[in-house]
Structures are given as structure tokens and as C-alpha cells.
Design a protein around this motif. Structure first.
Motif, PDB file in Angstrom:
ATOM      1  N   ARG A 118       0.823  -1.220   0.000  1.00  0.00           N
ATOM      2  CA  ARG A 118       0.000   0.000   0.000  1.00  0.00           C
ATOM      3  C   ARG A 118       0.850   1.260   0.000  1.00  0.00           C
ATOM      4  N   ILE A 119       1.888   1.308   0.832  1.00  0.00           N
ATOM      5  CA  ILE A 119       2.687   2.535   0.930  1.00  0.00           C
ATOM      6  C   ILE A 119       3.645   2.672  -0.249  1.00  0.00           C
ATOM      7  N   ALA A 120       3.940   1.571  -0.926  1.00  0.00           N
ATOM      8  CA  ALA A 120       4.901   1.613  -2.035  1.00  0.00           C
ATOM      9  C   ALA A 120       4.444   2.516  -3.174  1.00  0.00           C
ATOM     10  N   VAL A 121       3.136   2.729  -3.292  1.00  0.00           N
ATOM     11  CA  VAL A 121       2.608   3.534  -4.405  1.00  0.00           C
ATOM     12  C   VAL A 121       2.438   5.000  -4.026  1.00  0.00           C
ATOM     13  N   GLU A 122       2.832   5.363  -2.804  1.00  0.00           N
ATOM     14  CA  GLU A 122       2.591   6.712  -2.309  1.00  0.00           C
ATOM     15  C   GLU A 122       3.847   7.579  -2.316  1.00  0.00           C
ATOM     16  N   ASP A 123       3.629   8.859  -2.557  1.00  0.00           N
ATOM     17  CA  ASP A 123       4.658   9.886  -2.389  1.00  0.00           C
ATOM     18  C   ASP A 123       4.270  10.653  -1.124  1.00  0.00           C
ATOM     19  N   ILE A 124       4.983  10.424  -0.040  1.00  0.00           N
ATOM     20  CA  ILE A 124       4.599  10.986   1.259  1.00  0.00           C
ATOM     21  C   ILE A 124       4.977  12.471   1.319  1.00  0.00           C
ATOM     22  N   ALA A 125       3.976  13.311   1.500  1.00  0.00           N
ATOM     23  CA  ALA A 125       4.206  14.761   1.536  1.00  0.00           C
ATOM     24  C   ALA A 125       4.892  15.184   2.824  1.00  0.00           C
ATOM     25  N   VAL A 126       4.433  14.640   3.946  1.00  0.00           N
ATOM     26  CA  VAL A 126       5.007  15.028   5.235  1.00  0.00           C
ATOM     27  C   VAL A 126       4.841  13.895   6.236  1.00  0.00           C
ATOM     28  N   CYS A 127       5.876  13.688   7.021  1.00  0.00           N
ATOM     29  CA  CYS A 127       5.853  12.726   8.124  1.00  0.00           C
ATOM     30  C   CYS A 127       5.946  13.491   9.437  1.00  0.00           C
ATOM     31  N   PHE A 128       4.943  13.340  10.275  1.00  0.00           N
ATOM     32  CA  PHE A 128       4.978  13.884  11.635  1.00  0.00           C
ATOM     33  C   PHE A 128       5.548  12.799  12.551  1.00  0.00           C
ATOM     34  N   ALA A 129       6.514  13.154  13.379  1.00  0.00           N
ATOM     35  CA  ALA A 129       7.147  12.139  14.228  1.00  0.00           C
ATOM     36  C   ALA A 129       7.706  12.771  15.498  1.00  0.00           C
ATOM     37  N   GLY A 130       8.182  11.924  16.373  1.00  0.00           N
ATOM     38  CA  GLY A 130       8.886  12.348  17.573  1.00  0.00           C
ATOM     39  C   GLY A 130      10.199  11.586  17.662  1.00  0.00           C
ATOM     40  N   VAL A 131      10.848  11.704  18.811  1.00  0.00           N
ATOM     41  CA  VAL A 131      12.089  10.983  19.065  1.00  0.00           C
ATOM     42  C   VAL A 131      11.972  10.349  20.448  1.00  0.00           C
ATOM     43  N   GLY A 132      12.349   9.086  20.559  1.00  0.00           N
ATOM     44  CA  GLY A 132      12.253   8.402  21.841  1.00  0.00           C
ATOM     45  C   GLY A 132      13.364   8.785  22.799  1.00  0.00           C
ATOM     46  N   GLU A 133      13.192   8.422  24.050  1.00  0.00           N
ATOM     47  CA  GLU A 133      14.221   8.688  25.056  1.00  0.00           C
ATOM     48  C   GLU A 133      15.529   7.984  24.710  1.00  0.00           C
ATOM     49  N   ASN A 134      15.443   6.855  24.000  1.00  0.00           N
ATOM     50  CA  ASN A 134      16.638   6.143  23.563  1.00  0.00           C
ATOM     51  C   ASN A 134      17.052   6.568  22.151  1.00  0.00           C
ATOM     52  N   CYS A 135      16.481   7.678  21.681  1.00  0.00           N
ATOM     53  CA  CYS A 135      16.770   8.240  20.354  1.00  0.00           C
ATOM     54  C   CYS A 135      16.194   7.386  19.232  1.00  0.00           C
ATOM     55  N   HIS A 136      15.193   6.568  19.551  1.00  0.00           N
ATOM     56  CA  HIS A 136      14.596   5.783  18.468  1.00  0.00           C
ATOM     57  C   HIS A 136      13.763   6.674  17.552  1.00  0.00           C
ATOM     58  N   LEU A 137      13.584   6.200  16.334  1.00  0.00           N
ATOM     59  CA  LEU A 137      12.757   6.844  15.330  1.00  0.00           C
ATOM     60  C   LEU A 137      11.710   5.829  14.936  1.00  0.00           C
ATOM     61  N   ALA A 138      10.429   6.175  15.124  1.00  0.00           N
ATOM     62  CA  ALA A 138       9.364   5.172  15.152  1.00  0.00           C
ATOM     63  C   ALA A 138       9.777   4.155  16.224  1.00  0.00           C
ATOM     64  N   PHE A 139       9.664   2.859  15.941  1.00  0.00           N
ATOM     65  CA  PHE A 139      10.107   1.875  16.924  1.00  0.00           C
ATOM     66  C   PHE A 139      11.419   1.224  16.488  1.00  0.00           C
ATOM     67  N   ASN A 140      12.223   1.978  15.752  1.00  0.00           N
ATOM     68  CA  ASN A 140      13.546   1.502  15.362  1.00  0.00           C
ATOM     69  C   ASN A 140      14.526   1.823  16.483  1.00  0.00           C
ATOM     70  N   ASP A 141      14.599   0.900  17.439  1.00  0.00           N
ATOM     71  CA  ASP A 141      15.475   1.084  18.589  1.00  0.00           C
ATOM     72  C   ASP A 141      16.930   0.834  18.192  1.00  0.00           C
ATOM     73  N   PRO A 142      17.873   1.385  18.972  1.00  0.00           N
ATOM     74  CA  PRO A 142      19.286   1.120  18.681  1.00  0.00           C
ATOM     75  C   PRO A 142      19.658  -0.341  18.991  1.00  0.00           C
TER      76      PRO A 142
END
Length: 247
Positions: A118-142
């Protein structure tokens, strides 16, 4: 990377929402529709409160979300799709499409395949996000996977991440925090044309410094955003307290 320190969480959330809304409106005017990514957690509360009030033709917007716990039903208080439905989808009222992650799918592999197609066909205009206490991005932990091109994948949550979820009050005990989640990958996030981070609280200060001023390393996953050409970071003074003063 553009960074702005705001006097309060409310001002931070309002500014982030206004910036994102302008991007969405411009994208709709140009392309007739817009695809966006929305995030969850305590850091996004004020931003979402303002975003849903913006003058946007939401019927022309497709929204993806960053991640969801493996095994959690939508009715669980910590469910991210439940969070977004109550704080974003329902207040908007006429959203074109909400592409949700079913973390409790019977066939999780098939669910990830569906999301990836589903996402492969999309051109994402903007991503709203935060940063975790361990500096993760989404749930991509170190240490995060900086190489995979797979849009969504199953990831293991580290101890610091699970402690944060418990500490923020989403779970009654630490043992109830799931050990895995379905997360949007780092490289998929980087495909977004614009990225807007909203980061409050002193407990995020070390992660902010690592993300914005440290070396780009998968042990501080959000540091990869230094390689993206259009990132805006909105912080309160507490989150920004360890940054090197300008000048």
C-alpha cells in the motif's frame, strides 16, 4: 535541518501543526491529494490537537501511521491505532483513508505485505514524528537497521523503549509492555518529502542532542535525520536544554 525552541508545549504543538498543514494544503493544490504519516505518544498530543482544527480538505488525505505493538487489540489503552482514531481520525471526520497497522493480525506476515504494497505507491508529503528517550525513530530502537528498504517490519523493543512506554503510563506494569512492534523502517521514513519532529520534555534532552549534534549512527537512530534535506524540529526549552547554544 531547521530547529525551533518554543516557550511551551502548546506553542510547540501549534507551530508544528501549522507548518504541516501548510504542506498538506500545498500538496493537495498541486496534486489533488496528499499522503501523510502521523505518529503517536505523549509528544504528539498538542500537535494533533491543533492539526485537526486546521482548514484542510481531509477527504483528499491518506494517512499512514508509524508503528503498532504486536499482539495488542485496538481497544487496548496503549494501542496506537486506537490513539490515532480517537485523536486524529474521528475529530477530522472525513479523512480520505486511514491505513492502519493491525498489530494483532492472525497472519502478521500477510499484514506487513499489505502495508508494504500500500505505501509503495505513495509519495509521502510530510511525516509527523517524535524521538524516543533512547533516540529511536518510530520503533527503530538502537542499533537500528539503516539499510533495509522494506517499508514496514517487525522489530524488537529494547529495555529503554519499554521502560519509556511504562513510564508514560500506557501500561500498568513493565511486564505488560510488548516485546515487539510493527514499525515503519528508517529508510521509508526518509522517503518523506518533509519531516516534522515535535519533541517536548527534559527526559528527551539527551536524545535530542544525540539526534541533532552527534554523529550519524544506528546507536542513535534519529541521528539519520541529519542526512535528510527537509527536517523541521519543534521543541520546548526542556527538550532543547542540552543543545549547544547558537553562536
Amino acid at each position: 535541518m531547521k530547529t525551533t525552541v518554543h516557550d511551551s508545549k502548546e506553542a510547540m504543538g501549534r507551530a508544528a501543526a501549522q507548518e504541516g498543514a501548510a504542506i498538506i494544503r500545498d500538496t493537495i493544490a498541486r496534486d489533488g491529494r496528499a499522503a501523510v504519516i502521523v505518529a503517536t505518544g505523549a509528544s504528539q498530543l498538542e500537535m494533533l490537537e491543533h492539526l485537526v482544527r486546521e482548514d484542510i480538505d481531509w477527504s483528499k488525505v491518506t494517512a499512514f501511521h508509524l508503528d503498532e505493538y504486536v499482539g495488542l487489540t485496538e481497544s487496548h489503552p496503549a494501542s496506537f491505532r486506537g490513539y490515532l482514531k480517537s485523536r486524529f481520525v474521528e475529530p477530522v471526520g472525513n479523512l480520505g483513508e486511514f491505513v492502519e497497522v493491525h498489530g494483532n493480525a492472525t497472519d502478521l506476515g500477510a499484514e506487513i505485505d499489505r502495508l508494504n504494497d500500500r505505501i509503495a505507491v505513495e509519495d509521502i508529503a510530510v511525516c509527523f514524528a517524535g524521538v524516543g528517550e533512547n533516540c529511536h525513530l518510530a520503533f527503530n530502537d538502537p542499533p537500528a537497521d539503516f539499510d533495509t528498504d522494506t517499508p514496514y517490519l517487525v522489530v524488537n523493543l529494547d529495555a529503554a523503549c519499554r521502560q519509556q512506554q511504562y513510564g508514560e503510563g500506557w501500561f500498568p506494569t513493565l511486564n505488560e509492555v510488548p516485546a515487539q512492534a510493527v514499525s515503519m523502517s528508517v529508510r521509508q521514513i526518509l522517503k518523506s518529502r518533509r519531516i516534522i519532529l515535535t519533541i517536548p520534555d527534559e527526559r528527551k534532552a539527551k536524545a535530542v542532542k544525540a539526534a541533532l549534534e552527534g554523529p550519524v549512527t544506528n546507536t542513535a537512530p534519529a541521528s539519520i535525520l541529519q542526512t535528510h534535506s527537509h527536517v523541521s524540529v519543534h521543541m520546548d526549552p526542556f527538550a532543547a536544554s542540552l543543545l549547544t547554544p547558537a553562536g
